[in-house]
Design a protein around this motif. Sequence first.
Motif, PDB file in Angstrom:
ATOM      1  N   TYR A  43      -0.651   5.966   2.812  1.00  0.00           N
ATOM      2  CA  TYR A  43      -0.659   5.635   1.391  1.00  0.00           C
ATOM      3  C   TYR A  43      -0.150   6.863   0.636  1.00  0.00           C
ATOM      4  N   VAL A 204      -8.135   0.595  -5.914  1.00  0.00           N
ATOM      5  CA  VAL A 204      -8.943   1.510  -5.123  1.00  0.00           C
ATOM      6  C   VAL A 204      -8.260   2.842  -4.837  1.00  0.00           C
ATOM      7  N   GLU A 205      -6.965   2.891  -4.993  1.00  0.00           N
ATOM      8  CA  GLU A 205      -6.272   4.164  -4.816  1.00  0.00           C
ATOM      9  C   GLU A 205      -5.887   4.662  -6.203  1.00  0.00           C
ATOM     10  N   GLY A 206      -6.465   5.772  -6.624  1.00  0.00           N
ATOM     11  CA  GLY A 206      -6.152   6.273  -7.956  1.00  0.00           C
ATOM     12  C   GLY A 206      -4.679   6.612  -8.078  1.00  0.00           C
ATOM     13  N   HIS A 252       0.012   1.031  -0.757  1.00  0.00           N
ATOM     14  CA  HIS A 252      -0.847   1.444  -1.869  1.00  0.00           C
ATOM     15  C   HIS A 252      -2.114   0.616  -1.893  1.00  0.00           C
ATOM     16  N   GLY A 253      -3.160   1.219  -2.414  1.00  0.00           N
ATOM     17  CA  GLY A 253      -4.486   0.624  -2.324  1.00  0.00           C
ATOM     18  C   GLY A 253      -4.819  -0.306  -3.471  1.00  0.00           C
ATOM     19  N   ALA A 254      -4.803  -1.609  -3.183  1.00  0.00           N
ATOM     20  CA  ALA A 254      -5.255  -2.649  -4.126  1.00  0.00           C
ATOM     21  C   ALA A 254      -4.777  -2.401  -5.546  1.00  0.00           C
ATOM     22  N   PHE A 256      -2.759  -4.268  -7.408  1.00  0.00           N
ATOM     23  CA  PHE A 256      -2.601  -5.484  -8.210  1.00  0.00           C
ATOM     24  C   PHE A 256      -1.522  -5.279  -9.265  1.00  0.00           C
ATOM     25  N   ASP A 496       4.093  -2.530  -0.829  1.00  0.00           N
ATOM     26  CA  ASP A 496       3.197  -3.448  -0.138  1.00  0.00           C
ATOM     27  C   ASP A 496       2.031  -3.814  -1.046  1.00  0.00           C
ATOM     28  N   GLY A 497       1.868  -5.100  -1.266  1.00  0.00           N
ATOM     29  CA  GLY A 497       0.759  -5.554  -2.100  1.00  0.00           C
ATOM     30  C   GLY A 497      -0.415  -6.054  -1.301  1.00  0.00           C
ATOM     31  N   GLY A 498      -0.305  -5.987   0.015  1.00  0.00           N
ATOM     32  CA  GLY A 498      -1.417  -6.418   0.854  1.00  0.00           C
ATOM     33  C   GLY A 498      -1.429  -7.898   1.167  1.00  0.00           C
TER      34      GLY A 498
END
Lengths: 796, 171
Positions: A43, A204-206, A252-254, A256, A496-498
């Motif tokens: 990430y 969740v990832e700043g 990247h973390g969540a 959205f 990547d959006g998950g």
Amino acid sequence: MKVLTLEEKRWWLWQVPEKAKYIGKRGLPRKDARDKASGRALYCRDICLPGMVYAKSLNSPFTHAKIKSMDTSRAEKLPGVLYVLRWDDPEIKWPPAPTSSMRPRLLAPYLSPMAEFYGMAVGAIVVAEDEETCDEALKILMEDTEWEEYPFILDWEEALEKGAEEMMAPVNWEFGNVEEGFKQADRVIEFTVRKSEEDTWAGVEGGVAVAAWQGDRVEIWHYGHGPFGVKTILSQFYGIPESNIIVHAPYHGALFGGITWLGYPDALAAIAALLARKLKRPVKILDDYTCFRGAEWQLGTYKFKVGFKNDGTITAVKLETVLVGQPLPEHSLVKLLKSTKIPNMAIHAVWPKVNRPHRMCYRHGSQHCNVVVYVINRVAAELGMDPTEVALKNDGWHGQSMEWINEHIKPAEGFPKRDSLKEVIEIGKKAIGWDEKWHPPGAKRLPNGKYHGIGFMAVEQWAWVPFTVGNFPRPISAGIKVNKDGSIEILGWRSDGGTAFSTAYCQVVADEIGVPYESVFHSHFEDHGFVLWQMGGSAGVVSNLIPIIAAARKVKQMILEYATQLLGSFNGKKPEELDIEDGFVFEKANPENKVHISEVARRITIFASADLYDYIEAIANRKSSEVYKGPASFQPRTFELIEPYARPNLIRQAHFVEVEVDPETGKIDVTNVVVVNDVGRAINPDAINGQQYGGAYMGLARNHMEAIYYDPLTGVRLNDNLLGYCVPLMNDIGKIDCHIVETGMAYGPYGMAGCSEALGAALSMVLGPAVYNAIGKWIDDFPITPDKVLEALSKA
Amino acid sequence: MRLEKAHSTFYDKNLAHLNKIKLIVNGKPYEFLVKPNMTLRDLLRKKLGLTSIKDMCHGEGACGSCTVIVDGRPVLSCLTLAVDCDGKSVETAEGIADSNHPIFEAYIKYHTMQCGYCTPGFLVTAKALLDRNPNPTEEEIREALGGNICRCGTYPMHILAVMDAAKKLKR
């Protein structure tokens, strides 16, 4: 260039290959599964370069204030501090021109001297050898900064009364004749729904960006949905060609949607690049609070007036909304218009500016779905009708009934005449036991003393399908190459959006070409010259599969043609006499005569690409009236603001929730959830289930859990962290039962639609009718917290 | 994409304040010089490049994404001082993946990840549960994983994955 026929451009009629092994199959491992489960997926926060230094921003301690003066000398003397970038630094040419109409004025949130809400990044950015030193320097800087405070307003209605600036021009929009519709009604009701506390994406990832220069080339590691936009922004900012800007898009973390649309990630990248050039060292800028520097866009007041006949037919809806500012020009009637045959509706919408965080949708569509939930359920409650019956009675699109659409649109577009709403409702009712469990409001107490309630909502299942070229700021395309060993690479840059989009692309390409799923890879971290669309999760598979499938079909044709020319086994054969299966080219009449595709690929380069433009050109040039061939008065008007050529969404989703309401504490327990989505065609059912679960958790939590609270006297956010902000945990929602329906009636390739936005938006106010069914009183002020339940019960 | 271990030049400047500790990380012995206030999370991420240990709640102990197993117990490494782990054994998601533990394959099979940021924290918590209770009930799984945040809402998949791994462990 071959000119495609109109029929070739009707991608929704493209057929899944006959021998498909992977499309629709369960149990396929996600392409990113091993990296993500092992923690080895990288990430942006994981990126660390030799000699890298860190940067952090000053955050406003006031809700509305301006920096009068700032003395940076003490902070600069702290050991380890390398630089303090001030808002008035002459090197800052800020802001760069907006790159998209969706980011009109929020692109530069880090270096303004004016704080418009509590915690806003303002005034200065500190660079130091490590994060801890940055934090120490920022404390000193805070002491050495003088502020001028201004009055603030948190409430949107108060802002409107006081004549606050509006974020967008007011919208006055009418479909049909709403006053005439009220005259035709047997009954007219008025009610007001308010979303009083905001929820946020709480990603969740700043926020983070990493930048490093080599000569006059800059390399960026970008956190955000649109890595391609950074090239344009930095090119404008530095006056260097885009070819000198390399942008990587790690996981990247969540994230959205919202935060990207607000421009924070792009701003971080631009600042990191500026600092890295100044210091001649790689810079990682970290923003621990970005997740709470924005909020969802449904916050506000919705005033309804609804007219209907005694049989449940709705004749008119008038809506007045006062929503807190947003930079996307959509109004709240969008989905009511797209999901019903209600012939007359009107809206007056305003967006006053308040001293709250910037806002944007994430899992887009809540404010529209909320309107559908309340119109259908309020009418049903007034008439004592089953709300599923009211939904079915009013099903349609743009004032037209499903019967009309069955006759005029589905045959013309090549769709079957299935009744999607009826199908999803029947499945959902059966799964939750609706006929046995639905009861008059407030009529059922459980043995544990709690009230039992059951609620329902249904709305269109949507996908952002690109019918017009003009909506896109850049070309959308994909490339596919066959490596010498026969492995296949899909080239298409996006973050990547998950949502397992890479997995879906690989499934489709494997089936289209005829190779094993395991041999197909999607290269999406880097820019190979092909940019896939990113704007929304639901668009990520639907729209991007158009060029991907087209490129895959070209590649297959190339393999077959070259096989006849280059391989002795197929001498004298024509391409149409060959096919590909499991990675082997074979002769249809003699399947034993087969050669692995690597034998072709090691003799000649096999590569093909496709651009979305080639597949939408004709439609973009057609007028909507030509597309529908309906009465002259019938025009698709929903998206006058953003999508003038939108087509009808013919598929539906229906959701059912059971709650238990404790009369002693006011606590609401969501005990059972059934979600049913007609996705047209399921590429990866496991991934769709994942979006159903995820959307259900997020959407339901918006009803009664997630809220940011402010001190009314100071405007200070009281819970901008994951201890105080209630992101739903595993045990906060009861059982979720997911169902997928495939009617094939959507406008994506193979007749598919997206699913990743659907439930988060659709379920955002579904607990309203469920709690009404439980306690017999409407609580129209969201989130429905225990104090509001107790207050309602005391009035009952 | 490039990944290098972080520079520790500035960190290690004041050697007088550093403590020497020994750790076994994923079965391998290490010695470190660490500041007294350095967390186990920062040590493992910055010195060993173990990226499975995430930072979601910025060190407030609210999310579970930095969970590691220390001497058999799941701990939040953001709230654990590295010096307190001297002489202990630490297991991370990377180690669990490399050991071919059934929970790793089950996590892949059941699509327990979306964005994936929280997934290693769940994996480690689930493995710690199976270590102490190889045959957990759904309720016990819910209790064990109930403190981990997944913003994407993958929760139901984790229950299936842990149950599947438990079955394999039984065999």
